[in-house]
Design an enzyme around this catalytic site. Structure first.
Site, short mmCIF file in Angstrom:
data_model
loop_
_atom_site.label_atom_id
_atom_site.label_comp_id
_atom_site.label_asym_id
_atom_site.label_seq_id
_atom_site.Cartn_x
_atom_site.Cartn_y
_atom_site.Cartn_z
N ASN A 12 9.35 -20.93 -22.86
CA ASN A 12 9.36 -22.55 -23.18
C ASN A 12 8.45 -23.14 -22.14
O ASN A 12 8.72 -23.17 -20.95
CB ASN A 12 10.59 -23.09 -23.33
CG ASN A 12 10.41 -24.78 -23.82
OD1 ASN A 12 9.63 -25.40 -23.19
ND2 ASN A 12 11.44 -24.97 -24.63
N HIS A 15 7.83 -28.08 -19.46
CA HIS A 15 7.76 -28.67 -18.35
C HIS A 15 6.30 -28.32 -17.86
O HIS A 15 6.29 -28.98 -16.65
CB HIS A 15 8.91 -28.32 -17.44
CG HIS A 15 10.21 -28.91 -18.36
ND1 HIS A 15 10.48 -30.11 -18.70
CD2 HIS A 15 11.15 -28.16 -18.93
CE1 HIS A 15 11.41 -30.33 -19.52
NE2 HIS A 15 11.99 -29.18 -19.48
N HIS A 48 8.50 -27.57 -27.56
CA HIS A 48 9.19 -28.79 -28.28
C HIS A 48 8.56 -30.03 -28.31
O HIS A 48 8.37 -30.74 -27.33
CB HIS A 48 10.74 -28.92 -27.26
CG HIS A 48 11.43 -29.85 -28.01
ND1 HIS A 48 13.06 -30.19 -27.37
CD2 HIS A 48 11.34 -30.80 -29.41
CE1 HIS A 48 13.54 -31.17 -28.42
NE2 HIS A 48 12.75 -31.39 -29.34
N ARG A 50 8.68 -33.46 -28.91
CA ARG A 50 9.77 -34.29 -29.19
C ARG A 50 9.20 -35.73 -29.82
O ARG A 50 7.88 -35.87 -29.72
CB ARG A 50 10.09 -34.79 -27.86
CG ARG A 50 11.35 -33.77 -27.33
CD ARG A 50 11.80 -34.38 -25.96
NE ARG A 50 13.11 -33.81 -25.50
CZ ARG A 50 14.15 -34.13 -25.75
NH1 ARG A 50 14.58 -35.31 -26.29
NH2 ARG A 50 15.24 -33.36 -25.53
N ARG A 54 7.36 -36.75 -24.83
CA ARG A 54 7.32 -36.91 -23.37
C ARG A 54 6.75 -35.68 -22.56
O ARG A 54 6.41 -35.73 -21.46
CB ARG A 54 8.85 -37.04 -22.82
CG ARG A 54 9.78 -35.70 -23.04
CD ARG A 54 10.88 -35.98 -22.44
NE ARG A 54 11.76 -37.05 -23.28
CZ ARG A 54 13.30 -36.96 -23.20
NH1 ARG A 54 13.81 -36.01 -22.55
NH2 ARG A 54 13.95 -37.82 -24.09
N GLU A 75 9.84 -26.15 -31.48
CA GLU A 75 11.21 -26.72 -31.63
C GLU A 75 11.02 -28.09 -32.21
O GLU A 75 9.99 -28.80 -31.78
CB GLU A 75 11.94 -26.87 -30.19
CG GLU A 75 12.35 -25.45 -29.84
CD GLU A 75 12.80 -25.38 -28.30
OE1 GLU A 75 13.19 -24.61 -27.97
OE2 GLU A 75 12.77 -26.69 -27.78
N THR A 106 18.12 -31.30 -24.70
CA THR A 106 18.70 -31.27 -25.80
C THR A 106 20.26 -30.88 -25.82
O THR A 106 20.50 -29.60 -25.17
CB THR A 106 18.35 -30.02 -26.72
OG1 THR A 106 16.59 -30.07 -26.60
CG2 THR A 106 18.74 -29.96 -27.96
N GLU A 156 20.10 -20.13 -33.10
CA GLU A 156 19.99 -20.07 -31.64
C GLU A 156 21.13 -20.60 -31.19
O GLU A 156 21.41 -21.78 -31.59
CB GLU A 156 18.41 -20.72 -31.31
CG GLU A 156 18.54 -20.52 -29.74
CD GLU A 156 17.24 -21.01 -29.16
OE1 GLU A 156 16.13 -20.70 -29.88
OE2 GLU A 156 17.09 -21.24 -28.03
N HIS A 195 18.91 -21.99 -23.59
CA HIS A 195 19.45 -23.27 -22.67
C HIS A 195 20.00 -23.07 -21.51
O HIS A 195 21.17 -22.50 -21.30
CB HIS A 195 20.19 -24.22 -23.46
CG HIS A 195 19.96 -25.58 -23.27
ND1 HIS A 195 20.50 -26.51 -21.93
CD2 HIS A 195 18.92 -26.35 -23.61
CE1 HIS A 195 19.95 -27.77 -22.00
NE2 HIS A 195 18.90 -27.69 -22.92
N1 PXP Z 1 16.30 -23.34 -26.76
C1 PXP Z 1 16.23 -24.45 -27.30
C2 PXP Z 1 16.42 -24.66 -28.69
C3 PXP Z 1 15.99 -25.68 -26.51
O1 PXP Z 1 15.97 -26.81 -27.03
C4 PXP Z 1 15.66 -25.52 -25.18
C5 PXP Z 1 15.13 -26.37 -24.01
O2 PXP Z 1 15.08 -27.85 -24.78
C6 PXP Z 1 15.57 -23.98 -24.66
C7 PXP Z 1 16.03 -23.21 -25.45
C8 PXP Z 1 15.44 -23.99 -23.33
O3 PXP Z 1 16.19 -24.55 -22.14
P1 PXP Z 1 15.89 -24.42 -20.75
O4 PXP Z 1 14.71 -25.30 -20.78
O5 PXP Z 1 17.01 -25.07 -20.08
O6 PXP Z 1 15.55 -23.09 -20.62
#
Ligand code: PXP
Length: 244
Positions: A12, A15, A48, A50, A54, A75, A106, A156, A195
Site C-alpha cells: 500500500n 503514505h 486507497h 479517500r 488526503r 481501496e 481505517t 480481507e 492493517h
Molecule cells: N488493508 C486495508 C483494507 C486498509 O485499509 C489498509 C490501510 O488503510 C491496509 C490494508 C494497510 O494497513 P497498514 O497501512 O496499517 O499496513
C-alpha cells in the site's frame, strides 16, 4: 492442516502520497514507489482513494493504471462517487472499506451484514465490470455470511486489533482470524488480511494457510526511512515466506 496457498504481498503506497502532499509538489512520487515495490517483490499495489483525497488522488489512480504491470487493488468507500471512479478505471480489484472523515486510518471492518442492502448493488456493479471485489471485514462469522450472500469473491480481514493487542488477547484474536480464514475458504471465498502488520507481528498471520494475500502499507513506508523502500519490502517478503 490445509495445504498453504502461495502468499502474495500487496504494498500500500498511500503514505508516499501523504509525504508528497505535505509540500504540495510531486515528490516523492507514489508511482515511482510502486514500481520500486514491484522490483522488491510486491505482487500487487494497493491504494486507497479517500473521500477527502488526503493521500492518493484521482490522477494517481490513472497514472498507476497506466504504469503498473501487476494488479492494482483500489481501496474505496461504498459510495456512488467511488463506484463511478472504479468503473471508469476498472482496476484488477476493489476492496470496499468503511470510511469516516475524521478517522486517522481505517478503524475497524466494514459492517457488511448491517449494510447489506446498500452494498449489494455496488458489489454487483463492480463484479459485472470484471473488478474482483473484496470486503474489508472483521474476522467474524456474521460478516463472512454477508460476504457469501453478497457474492464477494474475496474478504480481507482487519488485523488492526491483532496488531494492537498483547499476550493471550492477541493469541485469541489470531485464533479468530485463523478460524475466519478457514470458514471463508470453505465457502469459496479467498481470504486476505491487513492493517498494522510489521516485521514483529506478520509471521503468525502469514502462517495461516488459507490466507492468500497480505496488504501492508504504513510500516513499510515508515521503515523505508531507515532501510530504504526496497530493503523494507524485501525483508517483509522474506519474513512472510519464512512463516509459510
Ligand atoms: N488493508 C486495508 C483494507 C486498509 O485499509 C489498509 C490501510 O488503510 C491496509 C490494508 C494497510 O494497513 P497498514 O497501512 O496499517 O499496513
Amino acid at each position: 492442516m490445509a495445504a498453504a496457498s502461495p502468499l502474495r504481498l500487496g504494498v500500500n503506497i498511500d503514505h508516499v502520497a501523504t509525504i508528497r502532499n505535505a509540500r504540495g509538489g510531486a515528490h516523492p512520487d507514489p508511482v515511482e514507489a510502486a514500481l520500486l515495490a514491484v522490483k522488491a517483490g510486491a505482487d500487487g499495489i494497493t491504494a486507497h482513494l479517500r473521500e477527502d483525497r488526503r493521500h492518493i488522488r484521482d490522477e494517481d489512480i490513472a497514472t498507476l493504471m497506466a504504469a503498473l504491470t501487476v494488479p492494482l487493488n483500489l481501496e474505496m468507500a461504498a459510495t456512488q462517487e467511488m463506484l463511478g471512479i472504479a468503473l471508469k478505471h476498472r482496476p484488477h480489484a476493489a476492496c470496499i472499506v468503511p470510511e469516516k472523515r475524521e478517522e486517522r486510518t481505517t478503524e475497524g471492518g466494514l459492517d457488511a451484514a448491517g449494510q447489506f442492502d446498500a452494498l449489494r448493488p455496488i458489489v454487483a456493479a463492480l463484479g459485472e465490470a470484471g473488478v474482483r471485489v473484496s470486503l474489508f471485514i472483521e474476522p467474524d462469522a456474521a460478516q463472512i455470511d454477508a460476504a457469501i450472500r453478497l457474492g464477494a469473491p474475496v474478504v480481507e480481514f482487519h488485523t488492526g486489533a491483532y496488531a494492537h493487542l498483547d499476550g493471550s488477547a492477541r493469541a485469541a484474536e489470531l485464533r479468530r482470524i485463523a478460524d475466519a480464514a478457514a470458514l471463508a475458504a470453505k465457502n469459496g471465498i479467498e481470504p486476505h488480511a491487513g492493517h498494522g502488520l510489521t516485521f514483529d507481528n506478520v509471521a503468525p498471520i502469514a502462517a495461516i494457510p488459507q490466507i492468500a494475500e497480505l496488504n501492508i502499507g504504513h510500516f513499510l513506508i515508515g521503515e523505508a526511512i531507515f532501510g530504504g523502500l526496497e530493503g523494507s519490502i524485501r525483508e517483509m517478503r522474506r519474513q512472510m515466506d519464512l512463516a509459510r
